[in-house]
Motif scaffolding. Structure first.
Motif, short mmCIF file in Angstrom:
data_model
loop_
_atom_site.label_atom_id
_atom_site.label_comp_id
_atom_site.label_asym_id
_atom_site.label_seq_id
_atom_site.Cartn_x
_atom_site.Cartn_y
_atom_site.Cartn_z
N GLU A 115 40.39 50.11 28.61
CA GLU A 115 40.45 51.46 28.04
C GLU A 115 41.43 52.33 28.81
O GLU A 115 42.13 53.16 28.23
N ARG A 116 41.42 52.16 30.12
CA ARG A 116 42.29 52.97 30.97
C ARG A 116 43.67 52.35 31.15
O ARG A 116 44.47 52.84 31.94
N GLY A 117 43.88 51.25 30.45
CA GLY A 117 45.18 50.61 30.50
C GLY A 117 45.50 49.96 31.83
O GLY A 117 46.66 49.85 32.22
N LEU A 118 44.46 49.53 32.54
CA LEU A 118 44.66 48.89 33.84
C LEU A 118 44.80 47.39 33.67
O LEU A 118 44.12 46.78 32.85
N GLN A 119 45.68 46.84 34.46
CA GLN A 119 45.89 45.40 34.43
C GLN A 119 45.11 44.78 35.59
O GLN A 119 45.62 44.73 36.69
N ILE A 120 43.88 44.38 35.33
CA ILE A 120 43.11 43.72 36.37
C ILE A 120 42.68 42.36 35.83
O ILE A 120 41.99 42.28 34.82
N GLY A 121 43.10 41.32 36.51
CA GLY A 121 42.72 39.97 36.08
C GLY A 121 41.25 39.75 36.30
O GLY A 121 40.63 40.37 37.15
N ARG A 122 40.70 38.84 35.49
CA ARG A 122 39.29 38.51 35.59
C ARG A 122 38.94 38.00 36.99
O ARG A 122 37.96 38.42 37.58
N ALA A 123 39.78 37.11 37.51
CA ALA A 123 39.53 36.51 38.83
C ALA A 123 39.52 37.59 39.91
O ALA A 123 38.66 37.60 40.78
N THR A 124 40.49 38.50 39.81
CA THR A 124 40.56 39.60 40.80
C THR A 124 39.32 40.47 40.71
O THR A 124 38.74 40.86 41.72
N LEU A 125 38.91 40.74 39.48
CA LEU A 125 37.74 41.58 39.27
C LEU A 125 36.52 40.94 39.94
O LEU A 125 35.82 41.58 40.73
N PHE A 126 36.30 39.66 39.65
CA PHE A 126 35.13 38.99 40.21
C PHE A 126 35.22 38.83 41.72
O PHE A 126 34.22 38.95 42.42
N ARG A 127 36.44 38.56 42.21
CA ARG A 127 36.60 38.42 43.65
C ARG A 127 36.29 39.74 44.36
O ARG A 127 35.66 39.76 45.40
N THR A 128 36.75 40.83 43.76
CA THR A 128 36.49 42.14 44.36
C THR A 128 35.00 42.45 44.32
O THR A 128 34.44 42.97 45.30
N LEU A 129 34.34 42.10 43.21
CA LEU A 129 32.90 42.33 43.13
C LEU A 129 32.17 41.54 44.22
O LEU A 129 31.30 42.07 44.91
N GLU A 130 32.57 40.27 44.39
CA GLU A 130 31.96 39.43 45.43
C GLU A 130 32.15 40.05 46.81
O GLU A 130 31.22 40.05 47.63
N MET A 131 33.35 40.54 47.05
CA MET A 131 33.67 41.13 48.34
C MET A 131 32.79 42.35 48.60
O MET A 131 32.26 42.53 49.69
N LEU A 132 32.60 43.15 47.56
CA LEU A 132 31.79 44.36 47.70
C LEU A 132 30.32 44.01 47.90
O LEU A 132 29.59 44.71 48.61
N ILE A 133 29.89 42.89 47.31
CA ILE A 133 28.51 42.44 47.52
C ILE A 133 28.34 41.99 48.96
O ILE A 133 27.36 42.33 49.61
N GLU A 134 29.33 41.25 49.46
CA GLU A 134 29.26 40.79 50.84
C GLU A 134 29.20 41.96 51.82
O GLU A 134 28.51 41.90 52.83
N LEU A 135 29.94 43.01 51.49
CA LEU A 135 29.95 44.20 52.34
C LEU A 135 28.72 45.07 52.09
O LEU A 135 28.55 46.11 52.71
N ARG A 136 27.90 44.64 51.15
CA ARG A 136 26.68 45.35 50.77
C ARG A 136 26.95 46.74 50.23
O ARG A 136 26.17 47.67 50.40
N LEU A 137 28.07 46.86 49.54
CA LEU A 137 28.38 48.11 48.86
C LEU A 137 27.95 48.03 47.40
O LEU A 137 27.87 49.01 46.69
#
Ligand SMILES: [Zn+2]
Ligand SMILES: [Zn+2]
Ligand SMILES: [Zn+2]
Length: 147
Positions: free
Chosen positions: A47-69
């Motif tokens: 919607e916001r016209g951002l180019q975020i790959g699926r893999a990047t999205l999931f990797r970032t989510l995993e990273m944030l989970i590890e950091l407990r954010l």
């Protein structure tokens, strides 16, 4: 820019490289007050016209989970969602099943019950998860008004 994104700050503090896609994911997450799913993030991104790959999205989510954010929650619908979290003291989330707003709850009583269960079963309990679902105060008020 005076706007600060607590997720971006925490990533920086943790020494993560703030690539543009990671920053974009952090911005997307910051726009949610309650829980969200990966699919919702993806559609908000497009919607916001951002180019975020699926893999990047999931990797970032995993990273944030590890950091407990972020914490993964299973909604009563069976959907997997994420809620924003703050690292630090152990706590649980109480989630509004109508608007998705979440709040943190400490669990001094539950911790004792979990220790008891460990003694009863002989297991060494290393972790537990609990999510509480219900109606937040403002949804209760809104429902009363329309009733
Ligand atoms: Zn939390
Ligand atoms: Zn609500
Ligand atoms: Zn607990």
């Amino acid at each position: 820019m005076t706007e600060t994104n607590p997720i971006v700050d925490a990533l920086a503090r943790a020494g993560c490289r703030l690539t543009a896609p990671r920053r974009a994911v952090a911005d997307l997450i910051a726009s949610y007050d309650g829980h969200f799913t990966a699919a919702e993030l993806e559609s908000l991104a497009s919607e916001r016209g951002l180019q975020i790959g699926r893999a990047t999205l999931f990797r970032t989510l995993e990273m944030l989970i590890e950091l407990r954010l972020l914490e993964r929650v299973d909604l009563p619908s069976g959907e997997h969602a994420y809620v924003r979290c703050s690292p630090g003291q152990h706590h649980h989330h109480i989630i509004c099943s109508r608007c998705g707003r979440t709040a943190d709850v400490a669990d001094p009583i539950l911790a004792g019950a979990v220790a008891d269960l460990g003694r009863q079963t002989g297991y060494r309990v290393d972790s537990h998860r609990l999510e509480l679902f219900g109606l937040c105060p403002s949804c209760q008020t809104r429902l009363k008004r329309t009733a």
